[in-house]
Design an enzyme around this catalytic site. Structure first.
Site, PDB file in Angstrom:
ATOM      1  N   TYR A  96      -6.804  -6.307 -26.951  1.00  0.00           N
ATOM      2  CA  TYR A  96      -6.104  -6.796 -25.694  1.00  0.00           C
ATOM      3  C   TYR A  96      -7.342  -7.101 -24.751  1.00  0.00           C
ATOM      4  O   TYR A  96      -7.609  -6.447 -23.567  1.00  0.00           O
ATOM      5  CB  TYR A  96      -5.425  -5.518 -25.051  1.00  0.00           C
ATOM      6  CG  TYR A  96      -4.689  -4.584 -26.092  1.00  0.00           C
ATOM      7  CD1 TYR A  96      -3.208  -5.061 -26.104  1.00  0.00           C
ATOM      8  CD2 TYR A  96      -5.030  -3.613 -26.960  1.00  0.00           C
ATOM      9  CE1 TYR A  96      -2.329  -4.428 -26.623  1.00  0.00           C
ATOM     10  CE2 TYR A  96      -4.037  -3.054 -27.610  1.00  0.00           C
ATOM     11  CZ  TYR A  96      -2.761  -3.428 -27.762  1.00  0.00           C
ATOM     12  OH  TYR A  96      -1.873  -2.796 -28.388  1.00  0.00           O
ATOM     13  N   ASP A 129      -7.571  -2.025 -24.341  1.00  0.00           N
ATOM     14  CA  ASP A 129      -7.461  -1.881 -22.877  1.00  0.00           C
ATOM     15  C   ASP A 129      -5.950  -2.488 -22.878  1.00  0.00           C
ATOM     16  O   ASP A 129      -5.720  -3.615 -22.363  1.00  0.00           O
ATOM     17  CB  ASP A 129      -8.207  -2.848 -22.238  1.00  0.00           C
ATOM     18  CG  ASP A 129      -8.199  -2.789 -20.792  1.00  0.00           C
ATOM     19  OD1 ASP A 129      -7.159  -2.098 -20.305  1.00  0.00           O
ATOM     20  OD2 ASP A 129      -8.776  -3.783 -20.296  1.00  0.00           O
ATOM     21  N   CYS A 171      -4.409   1.703 -17.869  1.00  0.00           N
ATOM     22  CA  CYS A 171      -3.853   1.556 -16.849  1.00  0.00           C
ATOM     23  C   CYS A 171      -2.525   2.367 -16.533  1.00  0.00           C
ATOM     24  O   CYS A 171      -2.015   2.078 -15.396  1.00  0.00           O
ATOM     25  CB  CYS A 171      -3.475   0.008 -16.299  1.00  0.00           C
ATOM     26  SG  CYS A 171      -2.475  -0.689 -17.404  1.00  0.00           S
ATOM     27  N   CYS A 212       0.725  -1.286  -0.032  1.00  0.00           N
ATOM     28  CA  CYS A 212      -0.046  -0.122  -0.101  1.00  0.00           C
ATOM     29  C   CYS A 212       0.864   1.100  -0.080  1.00  0.00           C
ATOM     30  O   CYS A 212       1.042   1.855   1.097  1.00  0.00           O
ATOM     31  CB  CYS A 212      -0.835  -0.029   1.143  1.00  0.00           C
ATOM     32  SG  CYS A 212      -2.194  -1.340   1.371  1.00  0.00           S
ATOM     33  N   GLU A 236      -6.612 -11.187 -28.386  1.00  0.00           N
ATOM     34  CA  GLU A 236      -5.659 -11.169 -27.211  1.00  0.00           C
ATOM     35  C   GLU A 236      -4.404 -12.139 -27.541  1.00  0.00           C
ATOM     36  O   GLU A 236      -4.646 -13.308 -27.881  1.00  0.00           O
ATOM     37  CB  GLU A 236      -6.538 -11.892 -26.132  1.00  0.00           C
ATOM     38  CG  GLU A 236      -5.855 -12.596 -24.901  1.00  0.00           C
ATOM     39  CD  GLU A 236      -4.956 -11.570 -24.188  1.00  0.00           C
ATOM     40  OE1 GLU A 236      -5.418 -10.359 -23.793  1.00  0.00           O
ATOM     41  OE2 GLU A 236      -3.654 -11.862 -23.752  1.00  0.00           O
TER      42      GLU A 236
HETATM   43  N1  SAH Z   1      -9.333  -6.446 -21.048  1.00  0.00           N
HETATM   44  C1  SAH Z   1      -9.045  -7.283 -20.155  1.00  0.00           C
HETATM   45  C2  SAH Z   1      -7.455  -7.450 -20.117  1.00  0.00           C
HETATM   46  C3  SAH Z   1      -6.636  -6.310 -19.936  1.00  0.00           C
HETATM   47  S1  SAH Z   1      -5.005  -6.426 -19.745  1.00  0.00           S
HETATM   48  C4  SAH Z   1      -9.647  -7.326 -18.853  1.00  0.00           C
HETATM   49  O1  SAH Z   1     -10.210  -6.283 -18.621  1.00  0.00           O
HETATM   50  O2  SAH Z   1      -9.731  -8.223 -18.127  1.00  0.00           O
HETATM   51  C5  SAH Z   1      -4.158  -6.195 -21.195  1.00  0.00           C
HETATM   52  C6  SAH Z   1      -4.260  -7.602 -22.008  1.00  0.00           C
HETATM   53  O3  SAH Z   1      -3.622  -7.440 -23.257  1.00  0.00           O
HETATM   54  C7  SAH Z   1      -3.446  -9.000 -21.154  1.00  0.00           C
HETATM   55  O4  SAH Z   1      -4.401  -9.912 -21.311  1.00  0.00           O
HETATM   56  C8  SAH Z   1      -2.400  -9.085 -22.290  1.00  0.00           C
HETATM   57  O5  SAH Z   1      -2.091 -10.348 -22.225  1.00  0.00           O
HETATM   58  C9  SAH Z   1      -2.900  -8.595 -23.555  1.00  0.00           C
HETATM   59  N2  SAH Z   1      -1.696  -8.148 -24.584  1.00  0.00           N
HETATM   60  C10 SAH Z   1      -0.460  -7.759 -24.456  1.00  0.00           C
HETATM   61  N3  SAH Z   1      -0.003  -7.418 -25.440  1.00  0.00           N
HETATM   62  C11 SAH Z   1      -0.949  -7.729 -26.666  1.00  0.00           C
HETATM   63  C12 SAH Z   1      -0.824  -7.489 -27.721  1.00  0.00           C
HETATM   64  N4  SAH Z   1       0.410  -6.935 -28.414  1.00  0.00           N
HETATM   65  N5  SAH Z   1      -1.904  -8.079 -28.523  1.00  0.00           N
HETATM   66  C13 SAH Z   1      -2.968  -8.290 -28.008  1.00  0.00           C
HETATM   67  N6  SAH Z   1      -2.892  -8.489 -26.528  1.00  0.00           N
HETATM   68  C14 SAH Z   1      -2.042  -8.028 -25.986  1.00  0.00           C
END
Ligand code: SAH
Length: 467
Positions: free
Chosen positions: A317, A386, A413, A86, A338
């Site tokens: 993503y 995302d 994020c 934290c 993904e």
């Molecule tokens: N939208 C999802 C996950 C977001 S985290 C949720 O809310 O649960 C970001 C995600 O992007 C992860 O699952 C990671 O594996 C994926 N990722 C990372 N690089 C990527 C790429 N070049 N193309 C597609 N996915 C990717």
């Protein structure tokens, strides 16, 4: 010529903190030279000791506070272990929200140079404690008993803490109880140095909506001594448990989970709900750790997508399809992309679990799959991204600019990469209308935000109907 620095190592000086860094340290300046000091808060006057000097910045240690910030909260020393992870717990929640919102405002202006976007007040939690639905704690031994908690910084010593102030009580209780049971049965802890012993980690996951608990025992060995008794005790002492899993990790590694998993008791998965969408969560799958705020974030993404039921949506993503399934409730079709194949399998299973037939998932890199879709003549009305902390790949952003979805919803994020990518999209003809920060991880430095972009009203642009 070598510039002399305004401070030397071991100097004790008085400073005023002006700002906070992205990892929550106080920033003070001496003749423009920044010093980063853990635990310092903006507005505070303090005595510090300079412990490190580099060319462009130094690091100090807080010795004494002359003037306290109204946002400062004291944590009793004996409670410190409960606050592991934290970084902002010494700031009141009101102060944390202010800091996170400011950070978004600043980077959107400074890095993104975005003008005219509405940046909304951050949405925090009513109760910013006890929200994490998952814990995985290393196990060790001290004076013949098992200890579980976290590693003392820069050591291999485990501090015995059953409780974390940001974990759900059910998760704390599960970790504590399993540790006690294992200790009582004499199950040896794993010893990192000699790579011997058995129990490496205890993991607990809890479905807040469904009240289902999963316990995962991670061991070095294929066999767990007194396994049947262990399972019996877990099931009788933790009535919410629906799944007891054994994961084997025989390697010398910092990676927690190994490749081999077996179900010792109950189901392979527990279920949880975010809004109306149900998710099956296995020991190895990724799942959001704060579903309460995840729902807030995704509802905002859904609102920004402004779906009427006729749209084709791409969710780049997509992970295990959390956002895709949320959007599929209101869209005609959703395509998720993904890179992790196991996550795509989870996503497909979750779509089936919810009887959603209008979602498709593809394993691959967003920056490779989406351009290929576009080359094949496919397009989208709304594109949701995302990405991980490093932001979107530039080639994906270029494809978005060619594909021209009417709307882009950017879930982020990391405000710095969000701002950078918004700039690229704005230069290509999009306009950022809204940015909504959401506090997904109270007490920590993490900042999440969702942005809405629309395609500028240029007469040359034709909107083709979705195929
Ligand atoms: N939208 C999802 C996950 C977001 S985290 C949720 O809310 O649960 C970001 C995600 O992007 C992860 O699952 C990671 O594996 C994926 N990722 C990372 N690089 C990527 C790429 N070049 N193309 C597609 N996915 C990717």
């Amino acid at each position: 010529m070598k510039r002399t620095l305004p401070v030397q190592k071991n100097d004790c000086i008085d400073v005023v903190f002006e700002d906070l860094t992205h990892d929550g340290a106080g920033v003070a300046k001496v003749d423009g030279y920044p010093l980063f000091v853990k635990n310092g808060l903006p507005g505070e006057k303090a005595k510090i000791k300079v412990i490190k000097v580099n060319k462009s910045y130094g690091v100090g240690r807080l010795l004494d506070l002359y003037e306290r910030s109204p946002y400062r909260v004291d944590i009793p020393k004996e409670d410190a272990p409960k606050y592991g992870g934290c970084q902002l717990a010494h700031i009141s929640y009101e102060g944390q929200l202010k800091y996170k919102e400011n950070q978004v405002r600043q980077v959107i202006a400074r890095i993104g140079k975005i003008e005219g976007a509405r940046i909304h007040p951050i949405i925090g939690m009513d109760n910013p404690w006890q929200y994490r639905n998952k814990a995985q704690v290393p196990v060790g031994e001290k004076d013949g008993k098992l200890v579980a908690g976290f590693f003392k910084p820069r050591t291999h010593e485990i501090i015995d803490t059953d409780e974390s102030v940001i974990q759900l009580p059910e998760v704390n209780e599960a970790i504590h109880t399993v540790k006690e049971i294992c200790s009582g049965l004499g199950i040896p802890a794993y010893n990192e140095e000699s790579h011997s012993g058995v129990l490496r980690h205890i993991m607990a996951r809890y479905g807040r909506q469904t009240e289902e608990l999963m316990v995962v025992l991670i061991t070095r060995t294929d066999k767990i001594p007194r396994q049947n008794e262990l399972v019996e005790h877990i099931v009788s002492r933790l009535p919410k448990v629906k799944s007891v899993i054994h994961n084997v990790n025989p390697k010398r590694t910092n990676v927690i989970l190994g490749e081999k998993t077996e179900t010792l008791w109950g189901r392979d998965v527990i279920y949880d709900m975010i809004g109306n969408v149900k998710f099956a969560i296995s020991a190895l799958s990724f799942y959001q750790v704060n579903p309460v705020q995840t729902k807030v974030l995704y509802e905002k993404a859904l609102e920004y997508a402004e779906l009427t039921g006729s749209e084709t949506v791409i969710d780049a993503y997509c992970g295990i399809g959390t956002i895709s399934l949320f959007l599929a409730q209101k869209a005609q079709k959703v395509f998720g992309v993904e890179v992790v194949p196991e996550a795509v399998e989870d996503a497909k299973r979750n779509a089936a679990l919810n009887g959603m037939l209008n979602v498709n998932f593809k394993a691959g890199k967003a920056e490779e799959v989406i351009p290929k879709w576009y080359e094949e003549g496919n397009t989208a009305d709304v594109l949701v991204v995302d990405p991980p902390r490093k932001g979107c790949d530039e080639s994906l952003l270029r494809t978005i600019l060619e594909m021209k979805p009417r709307k882009v919803v950017y879930v982020s994020c990391n405000p710095a990469t969000l701002a950078r990518d918004l700039r690229i999209l704005e230069d290509g003809g999009y306009r950022t209308t809204d940015v909504q920060p959401v506090d997904q991880f109270p007490q920590t430095v993490h900042v999440e935000a969702v942005a809405r972009l629309v395609l500028g009203c240029s007469p040359q642009i034709n909107f083709s109907d979705p195929k």
